[in-house]
Scaffold this motif. Structure first.
Motif, PDB file in Angstrom:
ATOM      1  N   SER A  16       0.731  -1.135   0.050  1.00  0.00           N
ATOM      2  CA  SER A  16      -0.186  -0.076  -0.116  1.00  0.00           C
ATOM      3  C   SER A  16       0.861   1.406  -0.171  1.00  0.00           C
ATOM      4  O   SER A  16       0.615   2.149  -0.562  1.00  0.00           O
ATOM      5  CB  SER A  16      -0.937   0.080   1.321  1.00  0.00           C
ATOM      6  OG  SER A  16      -1.844   1.082   1.283  1.00  0.00           O
ATOM      7  N   LEU A  17       2.067   1.124   0.554  1.00  0.00           N
ATOM      8  CA  LEU A  17       2.855   2.515   0.877  1.00  0.00           C
ATOM      9  C   LEU A  17       4.278   2.410  -0.048  1.00  0.00           C
ATOM     10  O   LEU A  17       4.965   3.060  -0.105  1.00  0.00           O
ATOM     11  CB  LEU A  17       3.500   2.490   2.115  1.00  0.00           C
ATOM     12  CG  LEU A  17       2.402   2.792   3.314  1.00  0.00           C
ATOM     13  CD1 LEU A  17       2.886   2.847   4.706  1.00  0.00           C
ATOM     14  CD2 LEU A  17       1.246   3.894   3.260  1.00  0.00           C
ATOM     15  N   GLY A  18       4.184   1.392  -1.078  1.00  0.00           N
ATOM     16  CA  GLY A  18       4.872   1.191  -1.970  1.00  0.00           C
ATOM     17  C   GLY A  18       6.441   1.027  -1.355  1.00  0.00           C
ATOM     18  O   GLY A  18       7.582   1.522  -1.959  1.00  0.00           O
ATOM     19  N   LEU A  19       6.566   0.213  -0.352  1.00  0.00           N
ATOM     20  CA  LEU A  19       7.871  -0.041   0.406  1.00  0.00           C
ATOM     21  C   LEU A  19       8.681  -1.120  -0.193  1.00  0.00           C
ATOM     22  O   LEU A  19       9.745  -1.582   0.077  1.00  0.00           O
ATOM     23  CB  LEU A  19       7.509  -0.435   1.815  1.00  0.00           C
ATOM     24  CG  LEU A  19       6.886   0.745   2.778  1.00  0.00           C
ATOM     25  CD1 LEU A  19       6.678   0.582   4.011  1.00  0.00           C
ATOM     26  CD2 LEU A  19       7.633   2.201   2.469  1.00  0.00           C
ATOM     27  N   TYR A  20       8.016  -2.049  -1.390  1.00  0.00           N
ATOM     28  CA  TYR A  20       8.680  -3.059  -2.024  1.00  0.00           C
ATOM     29  C   TYR A  20       8.223  -2.805  -3.263  1.00  0.00           C
ATOM     30  O   TYR A  20       7.027  -2.507  -3.527  1.00  0.00           O
ATOM     31  CB  TYR A  20       8.972  -4.441  -1.255  1.00  0.00           C
ATOM     32  CG  TYR A  20       7.465  -4.994  -1.150  1.00  0.00           C
ATOM     33  CD1 TYR A  20       6.971  -5.936  -2.137  1.00  0.00           C
ATOM     34  CD2 TYR A  20       6.680  -5.009  -0.063  1.00  0.00           C
ATOM     35  CE1 TYR A  20       5.764  -6.388  -2.092  1.00  0.00           C
ATOM     36  CE2 TYR A  20       5.194  -5.620  -0.080  1.00  0.00           C
ATOM     37  CZ  TYR A  20       4.984  -6.403  -1.060  1.00  0.00           C
ATOM     38  OH  TYR A  20       3.680  -6.793  -1.102  1.00  0.00           O
ATOM     39  N   ARG A  21       8.992  -3.372  -4.160  1.00  0.00           N
ATOM     40  CA  ARG A  21       8.430  -3.568  -5.864  1.00  0.00           C
ATOM     41  C   ARG A  21       7.355  -4.325  -6.156  1.00  0.00           C
ATOM     42  O   ARG A  21       7.274  -5.326  -5.489  1.00  0.00           O
ATOM     43  CB  ARG A  21       9.794  -3.710  -6.621  1.00  0.00           C
ATOM     44  CG  ARG A  21      10.863  -2.766  -6.640  1.00  0.00           C
ATOM     45  CD  ARG A  21      11.951  -2.955  -7.512  1.00  0.00           C
ATOM     46  NE  ARG A  21      12.892  -1.850  -7.601  1.00  0.00           N
ATOM     47  CZ  ARG A  21      12.876  -0.908  -8.052  1.00  0.00           C
ATOM     48  NH1 ARG A  21      12.059  -0.367  -8.961  1.00  0.00           N
ATOM     49  NH2 ARG A  21      13.912   0.003  -7.991  1.00  0.00           N
TER      50      ARG A  21
ATOM     51  N   GLY B  79       6.111 -13.551  -6.424  1.00  0.00           N
ATOM     52  CA  GLY B  79       6.228 -14.505  -5.232  1.00  0.00           C
ATOM     53  C   GLY B  79       6.694 -13.962  -4.194  1.00  0.00           C
ATOM     54  O   GLY B  79       7.954 -13.795  -4.087  1.00  0.00           O
ATOM     55  N   VAL B  80       5.932 -13.486  -3.205  1.00  0.00           N
ATOM     56  CA  VAL B  80       6.449 -12.349  -2.180  1.00  0.00           C
ATOM     57  C   VAL B  80       7.026 -13.404  -1.153  1.00  0.00           C
ATOM     58  O   VAL B  80       7.770 -12.792  -0.261  1.00  0.00           O
ATOM     59  CB  VAL B  80       5.296 -11.605  -1.341  1.00  0.00           C
ATOM     60  CG1 VAL B  80       4.869 -10.505  -2.329  1.00  0.00           C
ATOM     61  CG2 VAL B  80       4.110 -12.551  -1.143  1.00  0.00           C
ATOM     62  N   SER B  81       6.962 -14.808  -1.231  1.00  0.00           N
ATOM     63  CA  SER B  81       7.598 -15.486  -0.205  1.00  0.00           C
ATOM     64  C   SER B  81       9.316 -15.590  -0.409  1.00  0.00           C
ATOM     65  O   SER B  81       9.940 -15.985   0.501  1.00  0.00           O
ATOM     66  CB  SER B  81       7.053 -16.973  -0.617  1.00  0.00           C
ATOM     67  OG  SER B  81       7.250 -17.473  -1.694  1.00  0.00           O
ATOM     68  N   ILE B  82       9.568 -14.938  -1.689  1.00  0.00           N
ATOM     69  CA  ILE B  82      11.165 -15.030  -2.042  1.00  0.00           C
ATOM     70  C   ILE B  82      11.657 -13.476  -1.512  1.00  0.00           C
ATOM     71  O   ILE B  82      12.592 -13.535  -0.835  1.00  0.00           O
ATOM     72  CB  ILE B  82      11.471 -15.021  -3.643  1.00  0.00           C
ATOM     73  CG1 ILE B  82      10.570 -16.348  -3.904  1.00  0.00           C
ATOM     74  CG2 ILE B  82      12.910 -14.789  -4.002  1.00  0.00           C
ATOM     75  CD1 ILE B  82      10.666 -16.421  -5.514  1.00  0.00           C
ATOM     76  N   TRP B  83      10.781 -12.552  -1.644  1.00  0.00           N
ATOM     77  CA  TRP B  83      11.252 -11.388  -1.343  1.00  0.00           C
ATOM     78  C   TRP B  83       9.937 -10.428  -1.104  1.00  0.00           C
ATOM     79  O   TRP B  83       8.854 -10.596  -1.522  1.00  0.00           O
ATOM     80  CB  TRP B  83      12.033 -10.622  -2.432  1.00  0.00           C
ATOM     81  CG  TRP B  83      12.644  -9.281  -2.100  1.00  0.00           C
ATOM     82  CD1 TRP B  83      12.260  -8.103  -2.527  1.00  0.00           C
ATOM     83  CD2 TRP B  83      14.025  -9.000  -1.404  1.00  0.00           C
ATOM     84  NE1 TRP B  83      13.121  -7.122  -1.904  1.00  0.00           N
ATOM     85  CE2 TRP B  83      14.132  -7.822  -1.227  1.00  0.00           C
ATOM     86  CE3 TRP B  83      15.028  -9.837  -1.070  1.00  0.00           C
ATOM     87  CZ2 TRP B  83      15.226  -7.128  -0.726  1.00  0.00           C
ATOM     88  CZ3 TRP B  83      16.006  -9.434  -0.516  1.00  0.00           C
ATOM     89  CH2 TRP B  83      16.248  -7.937  -0.503  1.00  0.00           C
ATOM     90  N   PRO B  84      10.217  -9.302  -0.039  1.00  0.00           N
ATOM     91  CA  PRO B  84      11.246  -9.024   0.550  1.00  0.00           C
ATOM     92  C   PRO B  84      11.276  -9.749   2.058  1.00  0.00           C
ATOM     93  O   PRO B  84      10.258 -10.179   2.434  1.00  0.00           O
ATOM     94  CB  PRO B  84      10.762  -7.486   1.125  1.00  0.00           C
ATOM     95  CG  PRO B  84       9.237  -7.518   1.014  1.00  0.00           C
ATOM     96  CD  PRO B  84       8.936  -8.358   0.060  1.00  0.00           C
ATOM     97  N   PRO B  85      12.527  -9.905   2.539  1.00  0.00           N
ATOM     98  CA  PRO B  85      12.509 -10.581   3.799  1.00  0.00           C
ATOM     99  C   PRO B  85      11.671  -9.901   4.760  1.00  0.00           C
ATOM    100  O   PRO B  85      11.572  -8.782   4.863  1.00  0.00           O
ATOM    101  CB  PRO B  85      14.083 -10.589   4.120  1.00  0.00           C
ATOM    102  CG  PRO B  85      14.768 -10.330   3.014  1.00  0.00           C
ATOM    103  CD  PRO B  85      13.872  -9.412   2.123  1.00  0.00           C
ATOM    104  N   MET B  86      11.012 -10.643   5.652  1.00  0.00           N
ATOM    105  CA  MET B  86       9.971 -10.067   6.735  1.00  0.00           C
ATOM    106  C   MET B  86      10.803  -9.132   7.579  1.00  0.00           C
ATOM    107  O   MET B  86      10.291  -7.906   7.822  1.00  0.00           O
ATOM    108  CB  MET B  86       9.228 -11.239   7.217  1.00  0.00           C
ATOM    109  CG  MET B  86       8.249 -12.014   6.569  1.00  0.00           C
ATOM    110  SD  MET B  86       6.905 -10.678   5.745  1.00  0.00           S
ATOM    111  CE  MET B  86       7.586 -10.725   3.988  1.00  0.00           C
ATOM    112  N   PRO B  87      11.953  -9.478   8.215  1.00  0.00           N
ATOM    113  CA  PRO B  87      12.509  -8.545   9.141  1.00  0.00           C
ATOM    114  C   PRO B  87      12.798  -7.249   8.364  1.00  0.00           C
ATOM    115  O   PRO B  87      12.670  -6.026   9.016  1.00  0.00           O
ATOM    116  CB  PRO B  87      13.885  -9.338   9.465  1.00  0.00           C
ATOM    117  CG  PRO B  87      13.554 -10.506   9.362  1.00  0.00           C
ATOM    118  CD  PRO B  87      12.513 -10.764   8.122  1.00  0.00           C
ATOM    119  N   LEU B  88      13.468  -7.288   7.246  1.00  0.00           N
ATOM    120  CA  LEU B  88      13.657  -5.963   6.253  1.00  0.00           C
ATOM    121  C   LEU B  88      12.355  -5.342   6.172  1.00  0.00           C
ATOM    122  O   LEU B  88      12.177  -3.981   6.360  1.00  0.00           O
ATOM    123  CB  LEU B  88      14.388  -6.357   5.115  1.00  0.00           C
ATOM    124  CG  LEU B  88      14.492  -5.278   4.167  1.00  0.00           C
ATOM    125  CD1 LEU B  88      15.420  -4.127   4.806  1.00  0.00           C
ATOM    126  CD2 LEU B  88      15.284  -5.599   2.843  1.00  0.00           C
TER     127      LEU B  88
END
Length: 309
Positions: free
Chosen positions: A205-210, A217-226
């Motif tokens: 929603s905020l555009g914090l990852y591409r 597949g978001v299971s690959i990226w981004p890492p949840m801690p990041l």
């Protein structure tokens, strides 16, 4: 001897003229309102020539390229001007005082805070944008729509802004359609409460990852801690900005372009809305902060927290 004197005087006049122009540009930059940053933090109007009936193809596109080049040149000048103004603002603060603390202590206005924030973001984009411009030249406007992340805000063309908004709002709608909050567990109120699904929703929603990772597949990226770290940083920023808006003039004191930017940063739609609706949306967001945290408002549809008045 007299020739040397003439050359010296001419050089001195040219230097003084350049210095005066630079000074005038800097003087125009500070915002007249505490809640609004200077106009130089936003793109200048892009004035493109219209093709005349008797104008050749080559002549028209040459004038088009010339106008575009002037637009980007002014945008890069604005980045420089803003960076110089930022230095003078930072010079007022103690080295031990963070920007965030300065805003909280009312040592910086909301307009100054936004200037510092945007200037830093734009300066970091200059190297990649310069490379892009060197490669694409007059075709840069055709490319920037697809690589907005490397373009300074001051160099955004209207079509690029519109395209970004359309993509962001479409992505947000799709994320809401998939669902974000498990009702039986209640609405999360802090970043630590966000489960993976809700975290991905806020990030999208905020555009914090591409957006490409939504498809791959978001299971690959981004890492949840990041991603959680990015969301926490953004939530802290929004909370501080909410406070600064209310303190320094409120929504009624904001320029329309600033209202739109503020809504986009909060994951709220702006397309197809008139000024009255846009200002009302931002007022409703701010009005809900007494009962709903920033996180709670980000993971639920506006209709849910608008009702909580």
């Amino acid at each position: 001897m007299s020739l040397r004197k003439v050359n010296y005087n001419q050089t001195r006049k040219r230097f003084q003229s350049t210095e005066s122009a630079s000074s005038a540009l800097t003087q125009k930059s500070p915002s007249s309102s505490k809640v609004n940053p200077p106009e130089s933090t936003r793109p200048a109007p892009l004035d493109l020539p219209s093709r005349q009936p008797d104008q050749s193809f080559f002549s028209y596109y040459f004038s088009l390229g010339k106008a575009t080049l002037k637009f980007y040149k002014n945008g890069l000048k604005a980045v420089y001007t803003n960076s110089q103004t930022s230095l003078s603002i930072r010079g007022r603060l103690s080295p031990s005082t963070s920007i965030q603390d300065a805003v909280k202590q009312n040592l910086l206005s909301r307009g100054e805070y936004q200037l510092l924030r945007r200037s830093r973001q734009d300066v970091l984009k200059i190297p990649l944008f310069a490379l892009l411009f060197m490669i694409c030249g007059e075709f840069t406007p055709l490319v920037v729509v697809f690589v907005s992340g490397v373009v300074p805000r001051t160099c955004y063309i209207p079509r690029q802004i519109e395209s970004q908004r359309e993509k962001a709002e479409k992505r947000r709608k799709e994320s809401f359609r998939m669902g974000t909050v498990e009702e039986e567990k209640g609405v999360p109120t802090t970043v630590g409460d966000l489960n993976k699904k809700a975290l991905l929703h806020v990030g999208a929603s905020l555009g914090l990852y591409r957006s490409i990772w939504d498809k791959i597949g978001v299971s690959i990226w981004p890492p949840m801690p990041l991603l959680r770290s990015r969301v926490r940083k953004e939530v802290d920023y929004l909370g501080l900005d909410d406070m600064a808006i209310e303190r320094d003039g409120g929504v009624q004191g904001m320029e329309l372009d600033e209202v739109k930017i503020a809504l986009e940063e909060r994951g709220l739609d702006v397309l197809g809305k008139n000024e009255e609706l846009l200002r009302r949306s931002l007022k409703e967001w701010l009005g809900a902060k007494e009962k709903e945290t920033v996180v709670a408002r980000l993971v639920t549809r506006p209709s849910s927290w608008r009702a909580e008045k």
